[in-house]
Design an enzyme around this catalytic site. Structure first.
Site, PDB file in Angstrom:
ATOM      1  N   SER A 109      26.048  44.179  45.725  1.00 27.21           N
ATOM      2  CA  SER A 109      26.077  44.433  47.227  1.00 27.21           C
ATOM      3  C   SER A 109      25.072  43.819  47.950  1.00 27.21           C
ATOM      4  CB  SER A 109      25.403  46.049  47.252  1.00 27.21           C
ATOM      5  OG  SER A 109      26.381  46.936  46.631  1.00 27.21           O
ATOM      6  N   HIS A 147      30.055  54.612  40.345  1.00 33.56           N
ATOM      7  CA  HIS A 147      29.291  54.122  39.136  1.00 33.56           C
ATOM      8  C   HIS A 147      29.092  55.208  38.221  1.00 33.56           C
ATOM      9  CE1 HIS A 147      28.334  50.103  40.269  1.00 33.56           C
ATOM     10  NE2 HIS A 147      27.529  50.343  41.265  1.00 33.56           N
ATOM     11  N   HIS A 205      32.034  47.332  39.367  1.00 31.84           N
ATOM     12  CA  HIS A 205      32.734  47.184  40.999  1.00 31.84           C
ATOM     13  C   HIS A 205      34.084  46.678  40.616  1.00 31.84           C
ATOM     14  CE1 HIS A 205      28.225  46.629  42.962  1.00 31.84           C
ATOM     15  NE2 HIS A 205      28.453  47.667  42.615  1.00 31.84           N
TER      16      HIS A 205
END
Ligand code: NAG
Ligand code: NAG
Ligand code: NAG
Ligand code: NAG
Ligand code: ZN
Length: 530
Positions: free
Chosen positions: A106, A334, A453
């Site tokens: 991120s 997550h 991710h």
């Protein structure tokens, strides 16, 4: 499943009598076509306001399944539902990789989106010349964010998130750091501190941002200060500074500045009288939207925060730039739990509606996007309208066991499958398990503590001035460049000099040119055909 939906599904599956007729589809497509034709006239205005709405970890499977869940919570089959973000007229794709990672984080992606350059994973507001965790290299490599440029252009700015306000995504709007985890002074190793690096919370204090709303009190409180809401928690700072008090003192020099930390105080804020607003509603991240009723002191929804922020920012005649993050979609993924990821996506979509309702596409560029995807998938061939968080109603695996429509490739669900194999020699039998509950961990292939991710492209939805510049498959850092062009930020003044732009140098003159071209062209065509 609600009775309403059970009846609906029964009707849908029954004998073709209630089949959806072709006229219905034709009518729907005709309406879409009419709307698309309106786009033949481009909005080339200068963007007075810019709103960036970012769903952290909100990839395509998340958007599609949140859309279905939203419809199903509304008693519909779900697939046909239109999210507010779905309603934006322009859509493009963004390639999300970092300079050093195929699958992004991120911090690197938010630096791309907000500062206009791709960089390494884990670094905040610094270019690829910086080395992660190396203070000196970071100090040498700052890049300027669109928020900073908007401020320099005299606009008001704001940040609204459901994470700590010092977390990777919001941090890239105002901070420069070789490490995303340097949120408090004590998180920077002593030897790195000596080179002059300051923590992300302290950098926020030094930025003139009108509205900051989210979580993360601990990075603003001293280590000996007890959290006002969670009596077992304390601040994190070891430099004997209370940054909340300092923020109030500092901002009060320029206007009416208030700090709030619970719903009641938040509700009492009068946007017409507030120039600066800092709201920190949790010691750490804010609650998942679905857990808000469990919060001790109460906290606003993302949409409520956005409403208040826009009202404060809109008072500036020169316009505003607002960054909104649905920051916890990522966290639930997550944990391998689809439920909160979907519910938080719907809550963010409500915030999209708030923005669209409170602004006009004439002067406001609205962008809805994500930083990266996750490895969740929508699988099998369940029936139309089958509960999106439920079990496939048509098939079982070759092992004779049922499986859910939503699954993960890796993560905690993989550990559950592995344990089940060790204990029972099979996958978990979920026949009597409530897979729609807020704590259900979907099955996964690879056992990992943290689901990871995803590396595929993510969408950019846009509306407003120059939104049509989002038109294909782009590198992610292009987003900042469109913002700068559309709003004439920093050195990107071309669009304000452009004659076509409303507010540009000579719109009337330009219209004459167009008329002359039409006359000349018509004359030429007449010659040609005679
Ligand atoms: C300052 O803002 C607060 C919060 O909105 C408001 O209650 C108060 O009346 C304002 N004070 C002035 C002097 O406008
Ligand atoms: C799964 O559990 C259900 C309910 O206990 C049971 O009827 C079914 O036989 C089980 N399936 C397998 C393959 O063990
Ligand atoms: C193994 O099967 C038993 C009986 O169905 C069940 O109670 C238990 O939870 C299973 N173990 C795992 C790890 O799924
Ligand atoms: C803007 O242009 C000036 C002069 O050319 C340059 O020094 C500066 O670095 C530029 N700023 C940005 C943000 O590109
Ligand atoms: Zn993440």
């Amino acid at each position: 499943m609600t009775t309403q939906r059970k009846i609906l599904l029964l009707v849908l599956s029954c004998c073709g009598i209630f089949a959806q007729p072709p006229e219905e589809w034709n009518k729907q497509a005709e309406q879409t076509l009419r709307n698309a034709l309106k786009l033949e006239t481009l909005n080339r205005n200068v963007a007075k306001n810019v709103v960036i709405i970012l769903g952290d970890g909100m990839g395509f499977p998340t958007i599609t399944s949140a859309r279905i869940l939203k419809g199903q919570l509304d008693g519909k089959t779900g697939e046909e539902t239109v999210l507010h973000m779905d309603s934006l007229p322009y859509v493009a794709l963004a390639k999300t990789y970092n300079t050093d990672q195929q699958v992004a984080d991120s911090a690197g992606t938010a630096t791309a989106i907000l500062c206009g350059v791709k960089t390494k994973a884990g670094v905040v507001g610094v270019h690829d010349g910086a080395v992660r965790k190396d203070c000196k290299s970071g100090l040498r490599s700052p890049v300027v964010s669109v928020l900073q440029l908007a401020h320099e252009a005299g606009k008001s700015t704001g940040i609204v998130t459901t994470t700590r306000v010092t977390h990777a995504t919001p941090a890239c709007a105002y901070a420069h750091s070789a490490e995303r985890e340097w949120e408090s002074n004590n998180q920077i190793p002593v030897e790195q501190r000596l080179h002059g690096c300051t923590d992300i919370a302290l950098q926020l204090l030094d930025k003139d941002i009108q509205v900051v709303l989210g979580g993360g009190r601990k990075h603003f409180l001293r280590i000996d200060e007890r959290d006002p809401e969670d009596m077992n928690s304390f601040g994190a700072r070891t430099d004997e500074r209370n940054l909340i008090d300092e923020w109030i003192a500092k901002r009060s020099q320029d206007g009416n500045a208030s700090y709030v930390w619970n719903q009641k105080q938040f509700d009492a804020v009068d946007p017409s009288k507030s120039d600066y607003l800092l709201g920190l509603f949790e010691n750490g991240h804010m609650q998942y939207h679905g857990n808000r009723d469990k919060d001790i002191a109460g906290e606003p929804t993302l949409a409520e925060m956005v409403d208040k922020a826009v009202r404060i920012l809109q008072k500036n005649d020169k316009g505003f730039l607002l960054l909104i993050e649905g920051g916890r979609i990522d966290h639930s993924h997550h944990d391998g739990i689809a439920y909160h990821a979907l519910v938080d996506t719907i809550a963010m979509d409500d915030a999209v509606k708030t923005v669209l309702d409170m602004t006009s596409s004439t002067d406001t560029l609205t962008i809805v996007t994500a930083d990266h995807s996750h490895v969740n998938a929508i699988v099998g061939y369940p029936s139309r309208g089958n509960p999106i968080l439920g079990v496939n109603d048509k098939r079982v695996g070759l092992d004779g066991l049922p499986y859910t429509t939503l699954m993960y490739v890796d993560g905690p669900g993989g550990t559950e499958v592995q344990t089940s194999f060790m204990e029972n020699g099979t996958r978990p039998n979920i026949t009597n398990v409530d897979t729609e509950s807020s704590s259900y961990v979907q099955q996964a292939v690879i056992p990992l503590k943290d689901e990871s991710h995803g590396g595929e492209d993510i969408p950019i939805y846009a509306d407003g001035p120059m939104a049509h510049l989002f038109h294909g498959t782009h590198e992610q850092h292009y987003i900042a460049h469109v913002i700068k062009y559309a709003a004439c930020l920093g050195n990107s003044t071309e669009h304000c000099d452009d004659r076509n732009a409303i507010g540009g140098a000579s719109t009337i003159y330009n219209n004459y040119i167009v008329i002359w071209h039409v006359i000349i062209l018509t004359a030429a065509l007449n010659n040609f055909t005679t």
